[in-house]
Scaffold this motif. Structure first.
Motif, short mmCIF file in Angstrom:
data_model
loop_
_atom_site.label_atom_id
_atom_site.label_comp_id
_atom_site.label_asym_id
_atom_site.label_seq_id
_atom_site.Cartn_x
_atom_site.Cartn_y
_atom_site.Cartn_z
N ASP A 84 -45.25 42.38 -27.02
CA ASP A 84 -45.83 41.41 -26.10
C ASP A 84 -44.73 40.71 -25.29
N ASP A 85 -43.56 40.53 -25.90
CA ASP A 85 -42.43 39.97 -25.16
C ASP A 85 -42.05 40.88 -23.99
N VAL A 86 -42.16 42.19 -24.23
CA VAL A 86 -41.86 43.15 -23.16
C VAL A 86 -42.89 43.00 -22.03
N VAL A 87 -44.15 42.85 -22.43
CA VAL A 87 -45.22 42.66 -21.43
C VAL A 87 -44.86 41.49 -20.52
N ALA A 88 -44.43 40.40 -21.13
CA ALA A 88 -44.15 39.18 -20.36
C ALA A 88 -43.04 39.43 -19.33
N VAL A 89 -41.96 40.09 -19.75
CA VAL A 89 -40.85 40.30 -18.81
C VAL A 89 -41.31 41.19 -17.65
N LEU A 90 -42.01 42.26 -17.98
CA LEU A 90 -42.41 43.20 -16.91
C LEU A 90 -43.42 42.54 -15.97
N GLY A 120 -25.77 40.38 -22.06
CA GLY A 120 -26.04 41.29 -20.94
C GLY A 120 -26.94 40.61 -19.90
N ASP A 121 -27.46 41.41 -18.97
CA ASP A 121 -28.36 40.85 -17.97
C ASP A 121 -29.82 41.05 -18.39
N CYS A 122 -30.74 40.63 -17.55
CA CYS A 122 -32.15 40.69 -17.93
C CYS A 122 -32.61 42.13 -18.16
N HIS A 123 -32.01 43.06 -17.42
CA HIS A 123 -32.41 44.44 -17.60
C HIS A 123 -31.97 44.97 -18.96
N ASP A 124 -30.73 44.62 -19.35
CA ASP A 124 -30.27 45.01 -20.69
C ASP A 124 -31.19 44.42 -21.75
N ARG A 125 -31.58 43.17 -21.52
CA ARG A 125 -32.36 42.49 -22.56
C ARG A 125 -33.78 43.04 -22.67
N VAL A 126 -34.37 43.45 -21.56
CA VAL A 126 -35.72 43.99 -21.69
C VAL A 126 -35.67 45.33 -22.44
N LEU A 127 -34.60 46.08 -22.19
CA LEU A 127 -34.45 47.32 -22.97
C LEU A 127 -34.24 47.01 -24.44
N ALA A 128 -33.47 45.95 -24.71
CA ALA A 128 -33.25 45.55 -26.10
C ALA A 128 -34.56 45.12 -26.74
N ALA A 131 -34.89 31.76 -13.95
CA ALA A 131 -35.02 30.99 -15.19
C ALA A 131 -36.19 31.52 -16.01
N ARG A 132 -37.29 31.81 -15.36
CA ARG A 132 -38.44 32.36 -16.08
C ARG A 132 -38.11 33.72 -16.69
N LEU A 133 -37.39 34.54 -15.92
CA LEU A 133 -37.01 35.86 -16.43
C LEU A 133 -36.07 35.73 -17.62
N VAL A 134 -35.15 34.76 -17.56
CA VAL A 134 -34.21 34.58 -18.66
C VAL A 134 -34.97 34.18 -19.92
N VAL A 135 -35.88 33.22 -19.78
CA VAL A 135 -36.65 32.78 -20.95
C VAL A 135 -37.43 33.95 -21.54
N ALA A 136 -38.10 34.72 -20.67
CA ALA A 136 -38.93 35.81 -21.18
C ALA A 136 -38.07 36.91 -21.80
N SER A 137 -36.92 37.21 -21.18
CA SER A 137 -36.14 38.35 -21.64
C SER A 137 -35.45 38.06 -22.98
N LEU A 138 -35.36 36.78 -23.34
CA LEU A 138 -34.78 36.46 -24.65
C LEU A 138 -35.80 36.65 -25.77
N GLY A 139 -37.04 36.89 -25.41
CA GLY A 139 -38.08 37.04 -26.43
C GLY A 139 -38.57 35.69 -26.89
N THR A 140 -39.69 35.69 -27.62
CA THR A 140 -40.24 34.43 -28.09
C THR A 140 -39.20 33.71 -28.96
N PRO A 141 -38.82 32.48 -28.57
CA PRO A 141 -37.78 31.78 -29.33
C PRO A 141 -38.26 31.33 -30.70
N LEU A 142 -37.31 31.01 -31.54
CA LEU A 142 -37.62 30.56 -32.89
C LEU A 142 -37.75 29.05 -32.91
#
Lengths: 312, 388
Positions: free
Chosen positions: B235-241, B311-319, B368-379
């Motif tokens: 679902d985190d991936v859904v959000a970034v895309l 990395g950048d947002c693209h690296d993170r979405v792949l991660a 900023a929105r992309l950064v938040v989303a690409s980090l995944g749901t925070p703890l």
């Protein structure tokens, strides 16, 4: 075909508005069906979506945020559809045209620049952060797409040695301009998608800012803006027909039918293309607009000018 | 009357639903969204565009106020339904339909509201003390009773809205250019219950602080089912895309998420690998996300971020996709004969919520929105404690 019918001005405007509305509605349906199919859902709801959505928004009450500048806000929202209608006013349907301006190309350009103000006012008037950010984003996009769009409009005008849309359409007797001005045509289509705040150019209304310029709109205000966006897309597609696609020329069918048919096909292509591209952030578009599109379209203009001079 | 009824029936078919996900109700939110889409309805992006307010789960005290604000910002006809954890969304949506179709009740509701077009009288105080909220009134800060305003300086606050202030280090030297804005807790593609208080200069974020509303130890989920966890990661991936505006990719990721939830092992493997391939291969996505929101290794270490955040947002979405695949392996959802030991999977390595504020500073709102989303749901702090 080409009967010298001159219905009253009101009648002409009504016909043009009805055609524009029909094209825009078809675009909404097509977009909905493509969307439903890509997600593997039934496309049935999409078929009646325009009617349902209009019913929903007519039934919904309009609501303005605290301290909204409602006058400017509603001028912006209501103006989009008007701008679209004024754009198609110079598009000849075969022999018939509402306003036979000798500077039709400039007129269209004026309307698409007016969209800057209209979208910005829609973003500004709501007095809301997300809405305002949407407005900023549109201006940033506009700075990127407008000059390439203007120079794209220059190419057919140079090719036909006229700013009159009818003469431009008539000048494509043997060869459509799209064939030897492909760059100008592509840039023009990008411009149309951009001033409709659509497809890759959606960030001003993006979901990351809760709908941006749309975020505070409700009821009939929202209806006017949404309908206006689709109308602009349809008007842009219709204007491409006399500019690049040979106007009303074609076998069998009368001229007006060809114009409508070509507009519909181009519109469908624009709608289909949307799903294949991610949206482009304004800073990226700025780079592409100035570094790639502008030089490309200027070279296109140069090539067209050379050809025209060669032919003498 | 016949026309009105007809209009109402047509209108309800195109309903837009604003979904509020309370902490701990992720699974139910997904099911509810599924039910909404299956009806041919759509999700609303802001309260102004919504007909139905769907509150999924049990809102905490702060979220209750936010929901009240959202309800107030809905134009009407409107319906509110609450969906308890584990409940079937269908009856709830049926209730919403009945409520929207009840013309007389809707008229009564409209009559009982204070002048929506004037946005209330601006004098209600709610004893909260945020320095000026998103006065546009979304995401919980309804204009009708814009709670949360700081009314300390009413002269400089037309209609109770504090003016933007200036700061000394303003990049463009404009006065009145620093605007405090709260992002969340209800935004499209936004982690449930997260609020990010930022200072905006235009659309540039110049400072921020993030926290979870009402987050406490009680919100700590009891060791989640790996299948559900994999779906959550998906679902985190859904959000970034979706935030990147790639509808096709988001739909694919959503399909992968739903397959994971349904535990169709072999299908999940194919869908996920297809997703991985498409995300990695998409040139437009690379163009759009590449070089955006770069987090360096030292920066990640300083904020206690996991390795995948570098990395950048693209690296993170792949991660994020890789993390989904790794988690799915734990329960053998990818059809492998020998399930991987959960201890080998780095799925606990979330991002502490406190890190978000510094990480979004300096970017425009979109990034900023992309950064938040690409980090995944925070703890939540409790989760950080539990894992650390």
């Amino acid at each position: 075909m080409g009967e010298a019918v001159t219905p009253g001005l009101l009648g002409s405007v009504a016909v043009a508005a009805a055609l524009l509305a029909a094209l825009a509605t078809a675009a909404v349906v097509l977009d909905g069906v493509l969307g439903a199919r890509s997600e593997g859902r039934s496309s049935r709801p999409a078929l009646t979506r325009p009617v349902d959505e209009v019913a929903r928004l007519l039934r919904q009450r309009r609501r303005a945020p605290l301290s909204a500048d409602t006058l400017l806000w509603r001028i912006g929202g209501g103006g989009l559809g008007v701008a679209a209608l004024l754009m198609v006013a110079v598009v000849p349907l075969g022999e018939w045209v509402i306003a036979d301006l000798d500077v039709g190309v400039v007129w269209f350009n004026t309307m698409d620049v007016a969209v800057w103000a209209l979208v910005w006012l829609t973003g500004w008037g709501a007095n809301s952060v997300h809405s305002l950010v949407g407005g900023y984003r549109f201006l940033a996009l506009a700075l990127a797409y407008e000059l390439p769009l203007m120079f794209a409009l220059v190419a057919p005008a140079v090719g036909a040695a006229s700013l009159d849309v009818r003469e431009i359409a008539a000048a494509q007797g043997s060869l459509w301009f799209v064939v030897w001005m492909p760059v100008a045509f592509a840039v023009y289509c990008l411009g149309v998608v951009a001033f409709s705040v659509w497809g890759p150019f959606t960030p001003p209304a993006g979901s990351d800012v809760a709908g941006g310029v749309l975020s505070e709109l409700s009821g009939v205000d929202r209806l006017l803006v949404q309908a206006g966006r689709y109308a602009l897309l349809a008007a842009g597609a219709a204007f491409a027909v006399p500019m690049f696609l040979g106007g009303g020329s074609g076998p069998l069918l009368p001229g007006w039918a060809w114009v409508v048919l070509k507009s519909a096909v181009l519109l469908a292509a624009l709608v289909w293309l949307r799903r294949r591209l991610p949206s482009a952030r304004p800073d990226l578009v700025m780079e592409v607009g100035w570094v790639v599109l502008l030089p490309a379209v200027l070279l296109q203009d140069l090539a067209v000018a050379v050809v025209v001079a060669w032919r003498g | 009357m016949g026309v009105r009824r007809w209009l109402a029936r047509r209108a309800v078919r195109a309903s837009r639903v604003l979904v509020v996900e309370c902490p701990g109700a992720w699974r139910d939110r997904v099911d509810a969204e599924h039910a909404v889409r299956a009806r041919g309805w759509r999700l609303a992006e802001s309260p102004a565009s919504a007909d139905v307010l769907l509150v999924v789960g049990e809102p905490g005290a702060e979220l209750v106020e936010v929901v009240a604000g959202l309800w107030d910002a809905m134009p009407g006809p409107r319906a509110r339904v609450d969906l308890a954890v584990g409940a079937d969304p269908e009856p709830a949506l049926d209730t919403a339909v009945a409520s929207l179709l009840d013309t007389s009740a809707q008229a009564e509701d409209a009559g009982g509201r204070a002048q929506p077009d004037l946005g209330g009288d601006g004098t209600e105080h709610h004893g909260m003390d945020h320095e000026g909220m998103d006065h546009g009134g979304h995401e919980g800060m309804g204009h009708g009773s814009h709670e949360g305003m700081d009314h300390g300086d009413m002269e400089m606050a037309p209609d109770g809205i504090p003016l933007a202030g200036g700061t000394e280090d303003d990049r463009d030297g404009l006065e009145m250019d620093a605007l405090p804005v709260r992002l969340g807790p209800v935004l499209p593609h936004w982690p449930a219950g997260l609020v990010l208080d930022v200072t905006l200069h235009g659309d540039l974020v110049t400072g921020g602080a993030a926290r979870f509303l009402g987050a406490g130890a009680e919100d700590l989920p009891a060791a989640p089912d790996p299948a559900v966890l994999a779906a959550r990661h998906c679902d985190d991936v859904v959000a970034v895309l979706a935030l990147a505006g790639w509808d096709g990719g988001a739909a694919l990721a959503r399909a992968a998420r739903d397959t994971l939830l349904e535990r169709h092992g072999g299908d999940a493997r194919d869908t996920l690998l297809d997703l991985r391939y498409r995300v990695a291969r998409s040139r437009t996505l690379r163009w759009s996300l590449g070089g955006v929101g770069v987090v360096s290794a030292p920066l990640a270490a300083r904020h206690g971020l996991p390795e995948r955040a570098v990395g950048d947002c693209h690296d993170r979405v792949l991660a994020l996709v890789d993390r989904t695949i790794a988690t799915a392996r734990v329960y053998g959802g990818l059809g492998s004969a020998t399930p991987v030991d959960p201890a080998d999977v780095d799925d606990a390595a979330g991002v502490p919520v406190q890190a978000l504020g510094p990480l979004v500073t300096g970017y425009d709102l979109a990034v900023a929105r992309l950064v938040v989303a690409s980090l995944g749901t925070p703890l939540t702090p409790a989760e950080v404690g539990a894992h650390g």
